[in-house]
Design a protein around this motif. Structure first.
Motif, mmCIF file in Angstrom:
data_model
loop_
_atom_site.group_PDB
_atom_site.id
_atom_site.type_symbol
_atom_site.label_atom_id
_atom_site.label_comp_id
_atom_site.label_asym_id
_atom_site.label_seq_id
_atom_site.Cartn_x
_atom_site.Cartn_y
_atom_site.Cartn_z
ATOM 1 N N SER A 84 70.375 55.816 25.214
ATOM 2 C CA SER A 84 68.972 55.591 24.879
ATOM 3 C C SER A 84 68.711 54.109 24.576
ATOM 4 N N PRO A 85 67.651 53.513 25.137
ATOM 5 C CA PRO A 85 67.343 52.094 24.842
ATOM 6 C C PRO A 85 67.218 51.813 23.352
ATOM 7 N N VAL A 86 66.707 52.789 22.598
ATOM 8 C CA VAL A 86 66.559 52.563 21.162
ATOM 9 C C VAL A 86 67.923 52.477 20.479
ATOM 10 N N MET A 87 68.923 53.151 21.047
ATOM 11 C CA MET A 87 70.281 53.047 20.507
ATOM 12 C C MET A 87 70.855 51.656 20.778
ATOM 13 N N VAL A 88 70.595 51.134 21.969
ATOM 14 C CA VAL A 88 71.043 49.779 22.298
ATOM 15 C C VAL A 88 70.391 48.770 21.357
ATOM 16 N N TYR A 192 84.342 59.075 18.205
ATOM 17 C CA TYR A 192 84.617 57.814 18.879
ATOM 18 C C TYR A 192 83.691 57.679 20.078
ATOM 19 N N GLY A 193 82.982 56.546 20.150
ATOM 20 C CA GLY A 193 82.052 56.339 21.246
ATOM 21 C C GLY A 193 80.694 56.951 20.952
ATOM 22 N N VAL A 194 79.660 56.359 21.531
ATOM 23 C CA VAL A 194 78.295 56.732 21.204
ATOM 24 C C VAL A 194 77.937 58.145 21.672
ATOM 25 N N GLU A 195 78.478 58.583 22.796
ATOM 26 C CA GLU A 195 78.163 59.932 23.277
ATOM 27 C C GLU A 195 78.716 60.988 22.330
ATOM 28 N N SER A 196 79.961 60.840 21.922
ATOM 29 C CA SER A 196 80.549 61.801 20.987
ATOM 30 C C SER A 196 79.836 61.754 19.639
ATOM 31 N N ALA A 197 79.421 60.565 19.210
ATOM 32 C CA ALA A 197 78.702 60.449 17.938
ATOM 33 C C ALA A 197 77.365 61.174 18.003
ATOM 34 N N ALA A 198 76.638 61.012 19.104
ATOM 35 C CA ALA A 198 75.339 61.677 19.254
ATOM 36 C C ALA A 198 75.501 63.190 19.223
ATOM 37 N N LEU A 199 76.529 63.686 19.931
ATOM 38 C CA LEU A 199 76.764 65.131 19.947
ATOM 39 C C LEU A 199 77.260 65.618 18.591
ATOM 40 N N HIS A 200 78.086 64.830 17.951
ATOM 41 C CA HIS A 200 78.687 65.233 16.685
ATOM 42 C C HIS A 200 77.654 65.337 15.566
ATOM 43 N N TYR A 201 76.781 64.338 15.470
ATOM 44 C CA TYR A 201 75.846 64.302 14.352
ATOM 45 C C TYR A 201 74.532 65.032 14.631
ATOM 46 N N PHE A 202 74.070 64.962 15.879
ATOM 47 C CA PHE A 202 72.727 65.487 16.153
ATOM 48 C C PHE A 202 72.667 66.489 17.300
ATOM 49 N N ASP A 203 73.817 66.808 17.900
ATOM 50 C CA ASP A 203 73.878 67.782 18.987
ATOM 51 C C ASP A 203 72.943 67.410 20.137
ATOM 52 N N THR A 216 70.790 55.663 12.422
ATOM 53 C CA THR A 216 71.846 56.269 11.595
ATOM 54 C C THR A 216 73.218 56.001 12.198
ATOM 55 N N ILE A 217 73.351 56.247 13.490
ATOM 56 C CA ILE A 217 74.650 56.066 14.151
ATOM 57 C C ILE A 217 75.051 54.593 14.155
ATOM 58 N N ALA A 218 74.111 53.714 14.468
ATOM 59 C CA ALA A 218 74.434 52.286 14.515
ATOM 60 C C ALA A 218 74.906 51.767 13.162
ATOM 61 N N GLY A 219 74.389 52.349 12.102
ATOM 62 C CA GLY A 219 74.763 51.880 10.772
ATOM 63 C C GLY A 219 76.155 52.265 10.335
ATOM 64 N N LEU A 220 76.807 53.148 11.054
ATOM 65 C CA LEU A 220 78.118 53.636 10.638
ATOM 66 C C LEU A 220 79.268 52.716 11.028
ATOM 67 N N VAL A 221 79.051 51.828 11.994
ATOM 68 C CA VAL A 221 80.155 51.068 12.592
ATOM 69 C C VAL A 221 80.829 50.137 11.597
ATOM 70 N N ARG A 222 80.046 49.472 10.769
ATOM 71 C CA ARG A 222 80.626 48.431 9.920
ATOM 72 C C ARG A 222 81.629 48.991 8.931
ATOM 73 N N TYR A 223 81.254 50.066 8.212
ATOM 74 C CA TYR A 223 82.155 50.697 7.254
ATOM 75 C C TYR A 223 82.117 52.219 7.472
ATOM 76 N N PRO A 224 82.885 52.721 8.431
ATOM 77 C CA PRO A 224 82.789 54.134 8.814
ATOM 78 C C PRO A 224 83.039 55.102 7.668
ATOM 79 N N TYR A 225 83.931 54.766 6.757
ATOM 80 C CA TYR A 225 84.194 55.706 5.667
ATOM 81 C C TYR A 225 83.089 55.645 4.614
ATOM 82 N N LEU A 226 82.690 54.447 4.240
ATOM 83 C CA LEU A 226 81.695 54.283 3.186
ATOM 84 C C LEU A 226 80.369 54.943 3.551
ATOM 85 N N TYR A 227 80.032 54.920 4.845
ATOM 86 C CA TYR A 227 78.741 55.469 5.278
ATOM 87 C C TYR A 227 78.872 56.834 5.930
#
Length: 795
Positions: A84-88, A192-203, A216-227
């Motif tokens: 999705s362009p908004v994800m980019v 791992y990877g944006v496709e798996s993240a989209a399916l994992h969190y939002f189906d 939400t997904i973009a914000g997880l990259v910096r500190y995956p455990y903390l967020y």
């Protein structure tokens, strides 16, 4: 903290000098210094390989249904166009807003991060290109040392990343780098990877992400455990809102759009795809496929490399499993031996396609799991050998009698080969494959035959007469029977061949199935009979598509002729007679079939093996804690009580019901007729004192003439005149009869046989009294009733 600050300052300074060196002419001392740094920097290694990152492998059944997914990292690669362009926009805003402007080194961003860090607000300084480089090095590491180097917090690592980033920007487009980054990045909670993240969190797929989801997904990259939204949902929302604010600052969304997105609840689905065989609907077949890949040298130089390939290469593994067959098999197993039965008995079945070796079904009466102490759970695949995740096997009982039949027919013995088969016999003189002489053996029947009954191959197979097959094995030679078993692909479940195992070589009762084997091997041997003598290696995989390399491995059946077609057809005919008044009479499936029951001594294990032209199978029931210690006697399995379990009691019923379901919709195919070369298929007529309205074709109403003591020529003439075929043994017995005269015949004088049946003649060497058990040079013996007969279970 001071060390971290100093590192950022140094990196910022280096970055500034490098940019100056690479973009400005040399001016004074500063220019010379910059040029020298740049020259050293450019001399560093820069050829970074960027293979596809690890992704899920999928195992499919023969109809394309998913059996299981296997992975180290939950990742599915997608092209940038499917994001999705908004994800980019979201990932660029929060991670590298100047990505499309810099050349891999964002000097302004690095200096800004350094200044903010000096001010107490620690901030990362890596561009997306640098992050991609780091992730590639981590995923490409093949040792702990390489992994530690890729993760180390040092200036040296930063410099290496900078050098690789500069080189990468010269040979890859920005879109290619961004696509690689979105596919390799870790988005927390095992995604791992944006496709798996989209399916994992939002189906939803990555192409379907909405603004608040992308942020939400973009914000997880910096500190995956903390967020991680599973554990810290409040921090996740706060981070999402930071991303939205950055997107407003970057001009990719308006403040109104950001405000609306901030009002959306988190509502993550946390849909993790099942990993491995435990959650699979066909777990034991899945485990067998995994074992096949990890143990087969075709798929890599060692087991470690093969396991890594399986879990990281994004393989599409196409298998032989037929859903209809598998379902019918599993339903029948679960019905008769429920997975959590209190008796702790287990059953397993394998169904194979004759002529290809393809495994169509593999079912087991257990849940798949690592906790062996939990009722009904095991990770042992009792359907197969120990080297494929199985056990060391179970004794197969009278299913092995089919092997003796094959060996006898291969040596040219006719169906009419007959022996007096009393309740017990003593067998002596058998020689094993290592040349040793086996101890005298006294097998017995248990109710299926009576003392004095004569059997040939047809009636002996129908009745599953132990004493008949003991004599047939001795006639053929136990070593020949073992070698026949190995021609049919049989071996002990621990991996050893019968002809190489000391215990097997001392095993007189081989024909009665006293060897520990797996259902897979027994089913495949019976498939060889069903295919007209073509042996095929058991096959679970038909092809593997390797998405990383872009190659496909096609796996064809590995077949060779093991038996003459007439020999295989002869065995098939004999085994088909068990459904016609034999031990399998109650197991008909409404179409031509052949099979054999099998019950081991003391009902320790119960088997059934059988086939049609389309499928061959073997089923067993036993107690994995120890069949002899926990036999199938006075046992309740599920809601059924059994005083004793025979081969037809449970295993035969599983075979019957599974084959009925598995064959539904298939054309009815005929089994081969009895080959003419093996003679008459008539069974011996029992002795009778009543007038015979339908006399036997044999001309002597007294049965086999008593020719003991007569010359060879006279004996042969008398036996042939009575209508029998005569076989004169090439070696002689110790006997009180004159040397050269007849010492013994087999079957005994007076035995009623059909016309053309074989009578074996043994000449005397003199020098001793006949005791009925004296060994001669070829290992032959004479039958005599045992003084203390024992009984064993009927099949």
């Amino acid at each position: 903290m001071l060390q971290r600050i100093s590192q950022l300052v140094v990196v910022s300074a280096i970055a500034g000098l490098l940019v100056a060196a690479l973009t400005l002419p040399a001016v004074g001392g500063v220019g010379i210094t910059a040029r020298n740094i740049a020259a050293g920097f450019l001399d560093m290694p820069s050829n970074l390989e960027t293979p596809p990152p690890p992704q899920r492998s999928t195992i499919y059944d023969a109809e394309g249904g998913v059996i299981a997914e296997i992975f180290d990292q939950n990742r599915e690669l997608v092209p940038l166009d499917d994001v999705s362009p908004v994800m980019v926009d979201a990932i660029l805003a929060i991670e590298d807003a100047r990505f499309y402007e810099h050349g891999g080194l964002d000097v302004a961003g690095t200096l800004r991060a350094a200044l903010r860090t000096l001010g107490g607000n620690t901030q990362g300084a890596s561009s997306i290109t640098q992050q991609y480089v780091k992730n590639v090095q981590i995923e490409s590491a093949t040792s702990q040392e390489e992994l530690d180097t890729a993760r180390e917090e040092t200036i040296a690592r930063k410099i290496r990343e900078l050098r690789y980033a500069v080189a990468l920007e010269k040979r890859m487009t920005k879109d290619e780098i961004l696509e690689g980054y979105l596919n390799i990045a870790y988005f927390s909670d095992g995604a791992y990877g944006v496709e798996s993240a989209a399916l994992h969190y939002f189906d939803v797929h990555a192409s379907e992400l909405e603004l608040h989801q992308a942020a939400t997904i973009a914000g997880l990259v910096r500190y995956p455990y903390l967020y991680n939204p599973r554990f810290f949902p409040e921090q996740t929302v706060e981070r999402r809102n930071v991303v939205l604010d950055r997107m407003v600052a970057a001009g990719s969304i308006t403040e109104a759009e950001a405000a609306e997105a901030k009002e959306e609840p988190l509502e993550v689905d946390l849909d993790t795809p099942p990993n491995g065989c435990v959650p699979s609907g066909e777990p034991f077949f899945c485990d067998y496929v995994v074992q096949e890949i990890e143990k087969d040298e075709r798929f890599g130089p060692n087991e470690t490399e093969r396991a890594r390939w399986l879990r990281t290469a994004g393989l599409e593994i196409h298998t032989t499993l037929q859903p209809q067959v598998q379902q019918a098999s599993q339903e029948a197993v679960d019905k008769w031996v429920p997975r959590e039965n209190e008796s702790r008995k287990v059953s397993a079945q394998v169904i194979i396609e004759p002529g290809t070796g393809r495994i169509l079904g593999m079912a087991q009466g257990r849940n798949y799991g690592p906790d062996e102490s939990k009722l009904g759970e095991t990770s042992i695949n009792f359907a197969t050998d120990s080297d494929r995740g199985g056990s060391t096997g179970f004794q197969a009982g009278s299913t092995f009698k089919a092997i003796t039949l094959a060996a006898a027919l291969e040596e040219g013995l006719p169906f009419s080969t007959a022996f007096n088969s009393p309740t017990s016999v003593s067998v002596s003189g058998q020689r094993s494959c290592n040349g040793g002489t086996l101890a005298t053996w006294t097998p017995s029947n248990a109710g299926d035959t009576a003392s004095g009954t004569t059997h040939n191959m047809v009636s002996g197979t129908k009745a599953s007469s132990n004493t008949y097959f003991a004599q047939l094995q001795a006639r053929v030679g136990i070593c020949d029977v073992m070698e026949m078993a190995e021609k049919l692909g049989l071996k002990r479940a621990d991996g050893t061949l019968f002809t190489e195992n000391e215990n097997s070589l001392a095993n007189s009762s081989f024909t009665l199935g006293s060897e520990e084997v797996s259902p897979l091997r027994v089913a495949n041997a019976y498939a060889t009979f069903a295919s007209g003598g073509m042996y095929c290696e058991p096959q679970a995989i038909t092809s593997i598509d390797d998405k990383q390399s872009g190659t496909t491995i096609e796996i064809e059946p590995e077949c060779e002729r093991a038996l003459e077609e007439e020999v295989a057809d002869g065995v098939a005919y004999l085994l088909s007679q068990t459904f016609n008044g034999g031990t399998a009479s109650a197991l008909g499936i409404g179409r031509p079939a052949a099979g054999k029951t099998g019950t081991t001594d003391g009902s320790a294990a119960a088997w059934f093996a059988g086939f049609t032209p389309q499928m061959a199978s073997a089923v067993f029931v036993a107690d994995p804690r120890g069949p002899q210690q926990y036999p199938l006697r006075n046992v309740t399995i599920g809601d059924r009580y059994f005083s004793v379990v025979y081969g037809a009691t449970i295993s035969g019923q599983i075979w019957k019901e599974s084959f009925q379901g598995a064959h539904e919709g298939l054309e009815v195919e005929q089994l081969p007729s009895a080959p003419g070369r093996f003679g008459s298929t008539s069974v011996p007529r029992p002795p009778s004192s009543e007038p015979d309205d339908d006399p036997s074709p044999a001309s002597d109403d007294g049965g086999v003439p008593d020719v003991v003591g007569r010359t060879e020529a006279d004996a042969v003439a008398a036996l042939e005149e009575a209508g029998y075929t005569v076989n004169v043994s090439g070696t002689r017995l110790n006997s009180s009869e004159q040397e050269g005269t007849v010492a013994a015949v087999n079957p005994d004088p007076g035995t009623r046989l059909p016309s053309g049946a074989t009578v074996n003649v043994f000449l005397s060497r003199g020098g001793g009294s006949a005791d009925g058990g004296q060994e001669d040079d070829d290992g032959w013996f004479r039958v005599r009733p045992a003084h203390t007969p024992t009984t064993g279970p009927p099949d």
